[in-house]
Design an enzyme around this catalytic site. Structure first.
Site, PDB file in Angstrom:
ATOM      1  N   GLY A   1       0.826  -1.195   0.000  1.00 12.14           N
ATOM      2  CA  GLY A   1       0.000   0.000   0.000  1.00 12.14           C
ATOM      3  C   GLY A   1       0.866   1.252   0.000  1.00 12.14           C
ATOM      4  O   GLY A   1       2.056   1.213   0.331  1.00 12.14           O
ATOM      5  N   CYS A   2       0.246   2.360  -0.347  1.00 10.73           N
ATOM      6  CA  CYS A   2       1.001   3.615  -0.437  1.00 10.73           C
ATOM      7  C   CYS A   2       1.462   4.068   0.937  1.00 10.73           C
ATOM      8  O   CYS A   2       2.649   4.351   1.147  1.00 10.73           O
ATOM      9  CB  CYS A   2       0.162   4.690  -1.124  1.00 10.73           C
ATOM     10  SG  CYS A   2      -1.515   4.859  -0.470  1.00 10.73           S
ATOM     11  N   TYR A   3       0.531   4.133   1.881  1.00 10.22           N
ATOM     12  CA  TYR A   3       0.937   4.521   3.237  1.00 10.22           C
ATOM     13  C   TYR A   3       1.974   3.551   3.810  1.00 10.22           C
ATOM     14  O   TYR A   3       2.990   3.989   4.357  1.00 10.22           O
ATOM     15  CB  TYR A   3      -0.274   4.565   4.166  1.00 10.22           C
ATOM     16  CG  TYR A   3      -1.217   5.725   3.983  1.00 10.22           C
ATOM     17  CD1 TYR A   3      -0.780   7.039   4.121  1.00 10.22           C
ATOM     18  CD2 TYR A   3      -2.565   5.521   3.720  1.00 10.22           C
ATOM     19  CE1 TYR A   3      -1.667   8.104   3.987  1.00 10.22           C
ATOM     20  CE2 TYR A   3      -3.454   6.584   3.590  1.00 10.22           C
ATOM     21  CZ  TYR A   3      -3.004   7.872   3.722  1.00 10.22           C
ATOM     22  OH  TYR A   3      -3.876   8.926   3.604  1.00 10.22           O
TER      23      TYR A   3
ATOM     24  N   THR B   1       4.208   1.861   2.440  1.00 10.88           N
ATOM     25  CA  THR B   1       5.533   2.074   1.864  1.00 10.88           C
ATOM     26  C   THR B   1       6.258   3.211   2.577  1.00 10.88           C
ATOM     27  O   THR B   1       7.402   3.072   3.005  1.00 10.88           O
ATOM     28  CB  THR B   1       5.410   2.388   0.358  1.00 10.88           C
ATOM     29  OG1 THR B   1       4.864   1.244  -0.301  1.00 10.88           O
ATOM     30  CG2 THR B   1       6.759   2.739  -0.256  1.00 10.88           C
ATOM     31  N   ALA B   2       5.580   4.340   2.707  1.00 10.42           N
ATOM     32  CA  ALA B   2       6.218   5.504   3.336  1.00 10.42           C
ATOM     33  C   ALA B   2       6.533   5.240   4.804  1.00 10.42           C
ATOM     34  O   ALA B   2       7.599   5.615   5.300  1.00 10.42           O
ATOM     35  CB  ALA B   2       5.315   6.731   3.199  1.00 10.42           C
TER      36      ALA B   2
END
Lengths: 344, 344, 344, 344
Positions: free
Chosen positions: A148-150, A152-153
């Protein structure tokens, strides 16, 4: 040259995959599917692609996809897990940008996605496609769960500290800010500009699907049960995720040691950029590029703040998927991913 | 491989030139100058470039630049015209993104730019760098005046009609909308977000420097004196220019004939995209790419409306400069310019 | 104290009417209707109203509304014309913010709104609710057609010139820019922030419903058949309309005379503000207030450019409706309308 | 009717004070000062005020202000502390929107503002103008230190928990997001739209001036030394602050008990709105109004997340200043402050 397909190409991850894959020197995009748009030219839906492709959306079934080398799923959750068994059996490699194979526990999936997992037997075969942490697993797998995008960060920001066992188990907080494209290309009232511009709002504070994903990965690399308070916010911007991460060190360490830890951990990583200590990455410096920029702060001894910025559609989705493709085929990891961010 | 320099690299055209030139296969960026930032790393000022260059700004004089093959001026007006004579004499080719060589008449320059032209003798040697109209001249020249952003969008939109002698001389109107980056990377109160966001305003309605530039080019291709009412507006967005162009046909023609005129005129042009009749190009479909998208309307017989959209920093500035470079060296015109627009 | 109702209160004109009417000293908002939200608190849908009202949406029929003094229709077109006959017969006065009674010609309505007009007999009774032009008619009417947002900005900008017979009949152009709230509170893909932010696009260039409305009014005040090329654009902002108006004078006049014409025409108007000659009104200076700011330019002799800025939801909709209410009841026209614009 | 002055009226707090004070029924704005703009009409600088005032900026000295009842300082820090002694001696009451009197410790002021405090003797006389916490002190004081924007949002969100002694002392985190207007009306490169739009960035993570202010107030109401990790972020929007507050309960309590605590604490407060448990206030619901909206979450037992949203220029600055004025004069606290937020 390999032949790839994109299943579910009408969303933002679809068009972003095309932006990255069409010029990729080792890839031919052979198929892109959409039931609703079948027969239509892709550049009719996405005029940004005019002059770059003659592809049309097709409504092919799983069978038609079996001759491809790799399939990217840019679908909502629930699709990839239905189609995966047959395609894997046919020898196709899968990179799933949806959530279907991110959680290793089918029960946890059912709890958070309100749906039984239809292919639980495949879960152990899936690699978690965060190359900076699991490159070897990815290389050996045929089914990659693109993070997921979150997650990853957040994960790239916490990882060096947790790998080194430096953080207290309790009190991890990930306060995250995302652009609206993270909600997808979908006609929802809350997303129209008069509702979402010039405003900030949190959402899912009491529980969001990316929390178990974050916690599973962090727990795995920490070798211990890690809980995170994850708070996403909707920002009035198109792209970008900024994760502000809070943790407490078991014992204070110097800022230099902290910086060294991250600098060394990511020294060989082409897509993680550790800024000088005390700087503040802005999401505009990663727009359109497959990079995570990280900066460290220790406002008071023992209180670490990690700032982590990505483009949610690139390192947080399509770019990372291409990176995983490169890993799968043992190509240089930055093949087709050398875009310089668009600034301003 | 040629060696190029950028004079005045701290603005938006500077960083955009770097985004396009650093990966250009035939170019090495050898020098980038800035007095104020001399000695500083370029990626310190523009973190988007981290990992893509080790260049530092230098404060070199004209002499130090004489060994280069090409110099791009990304300076305010007034600089290029001072340095040009010596550099041209030394055999360097110049692509000037400022206004110094756009107007062929030194008196007109003085009137609009409130400054005497210091190299009027060079004006006849300068080619106007709009390749779609003046490719041959550019190819043979050593001094290219890169067009203004508004003039690029306006001229490409009016050109087929004027070349064909179809428009009434009076009544041409160019109502233009630009993103704030068109005003440059400069600390002006009117540009800060609380002053410029969520608002639209016209400016320079009674007279703007791009009007004489537009009129000179249009007059030249029409073979007659053309006047245009040019009205720029500041839009609450970063990049993009949308020109809405109004003209009256001498006699009505069918929509099909109108469309054919443009389609054929630009059929061989890699960077002009004529949309189907009656569509509406949005600036988001050109973001980051060297393309001008044009669509035609004829709401009432004889009343033509041309919509023309570019990215002001690419086709309106740095991209066009690279296109001119490619023309100068007879390279494929899209070398280094194949970027797909960033959407969303 | 009168009792008013709002039919169709879930859109932006609905919430804006509430913002203006709840504190209005002569008004009690007795009813607000919505089928979809019936029974729900209004401040549940619009949290901005928390603490200011306990109203709930109701699903009342026309009969229940007959005891009210005034009803505002904040509905899509097609609703008011169905309910109007019965309500008028019951003595209720109507202010219709939809398009149902703006065009005097039922055939023209059918052509542009793709629907037969169900109450053509009422059209002659309807006044056009632009008080600056038709105050006396409004005062004597029981059915007010509140103008469209674009027509308000355009008509106020052209009116002094046309009333004085100064403009050539041909060549009137209204190039208009609107914030996204003008498209309504509706879940459409093209309106979500990633599709509409940081971009400009024209729409309806070949024909838009506000054109016949504009042309009818302008023709009426000119006493001649007036045609206008009307080009609306969607801006990446929430509120505001900026109309850039082009016309040619029969014969040149001085800038001073031009300025005087407008200054005198609107000297007694509380809601039209004529800026000094040559200025540029920005929409941010009218945000939230019932005002139209106008500035004049004459870039070349005889070529007039009028800039006209309003808040599309206030002077372009709800504020004008309240102004019409004040006219109907012969209250001071600025009663409840003294809000100072919100800047920044 | 009292006569008030505004010192330093060219910033955003200045124009916002005028928006609120000009219609205030008990106030006449007699003077507004600016050295740079002396002699200019206020509505020349702020066209939003056209038609609402004929005031001009003046360059009066302290002496000229002595006949006023109240003076608002809308200046950078350092001005009020110079002028205060003389004005107080003359019987003028002061409401200082700058930081000069917010910290009770002159040494702490010097440390964070890099300037010696010139009137340390006045610090004990200053009340901290957060009426919800210190109403009685304010009422009795002649010098009110209007709180910072961030401290207002943060303090109101943490206060009920700390007053009740429910939070663990360690681990308080305030992750805050602000619109760009919080940085003031000033021509700084980082604030221009192309630098600040479509992006998120943290700043001052290692230390920001509002941290000691927050900590002093929280420590005072907790009766213990409270430390907070305060992390501000710049959002691509004009107005609004969203504070996301994290704390751990000594022992878990039910969500109902948590909600009751806040609901009761603020039941009599006209300007604090406690949303139902688990909701998410967005800053757009407070735009232009003097209100703080708060919502509570307890994602895991003992982990409290408080969401607190204000308009930084209203409840975070000018609105709170007017609220303090009302307290000082024992007027109804919402006099002149009943504006309904502007939504959308």
């Amino acid at each position: 040259m390999i032949r790839v397909g994109i299943v579910g190409g009408t969303g933002y991850t679809g068009v972003e995959l095309l932006r990255l894959l069409l010029p990729h020197p080792e890839v031919e995009v052979a198929v892109i599917t959409s039931r609703g748009e079948a027969g239509q030219r892709v550049d009719g839906l996405f005029p940004s692609l005019r002059g770059h492709t003659d592809l049309k959306f097709s409504a092919v079934s799983g069978k038609d996809l079996q001759g491809l080398d790799v399939i990217f799923f840019a679908t909502p959750h629930g699709v990839a897990m239905e189609m995966a068994p047959e395609l894997l059996a046919a020898g196709v490699r899968l990179i799933d940008l949806s959530a279907d194979f991110r959680l290793s526990d089918a029960a946890l999936f059912a709890e958070w996605y309100h749906q039984e997992h239809s292919s639980p037997a495949l879960l152990p075969q899936a690699s978690y496609g965060l190359p900076e942490l699991f490159r070897d697993e990815i290389r050996g797998s045929r089914l990659v769960a693109n993070p997921g995008c979150y997650p990853t960060a957040v994960t790239l920001g916490f990882a060096p500290l947790l790998e080194a066992g430096l953080l207290e188990a309790g009190g991890l907080i990930a306060d995250c800010k995302s652009g609206v494209s993270g909600a997808g290309r979908t006609a929802r009232l809350g997303l129209i500009l008069p509702e979402s511009a010039d405003s900030v709002t949190a959402y899912g504070v009491s529980g969001h699907r990316h929390r178990p994903e974050i916690e599973e990965t962090l727990s795995r690399i920490a070798g211990a049960d890690i809980q995170v308070q994850f708070t996403p916010h909707l920002m009035p911007m198109i792209r970008g995720i900024h994760a502000t991460l809070y943790g407490r060190l078991h014992k204070p360490m110097s800022n230099e040691a902290l910086q060294d830890l991250f600098a060394q951990r990511y020294a060989q990583e082409p897509f993680v950029d550790v800024l000088p200590f005390g700087e503040h990455p802005s999401t505009r410096t990663v727009r359109g590029a497959n990079v995570c920029r990280i900066a460290l702060h220790q406002p008071r001894p023992g209180q670490v703040v990690v700032l982590s910025a990505i483009d949610n559609l690139v390192k947080g989705a399509a770019g990372q998927a291409v990176q995983n493709l490169n890993v799968l085929f043992a190509w240089p990891e930055n093949l087709g991913l050398a875009q310089i961010p668009l600034l301003p």
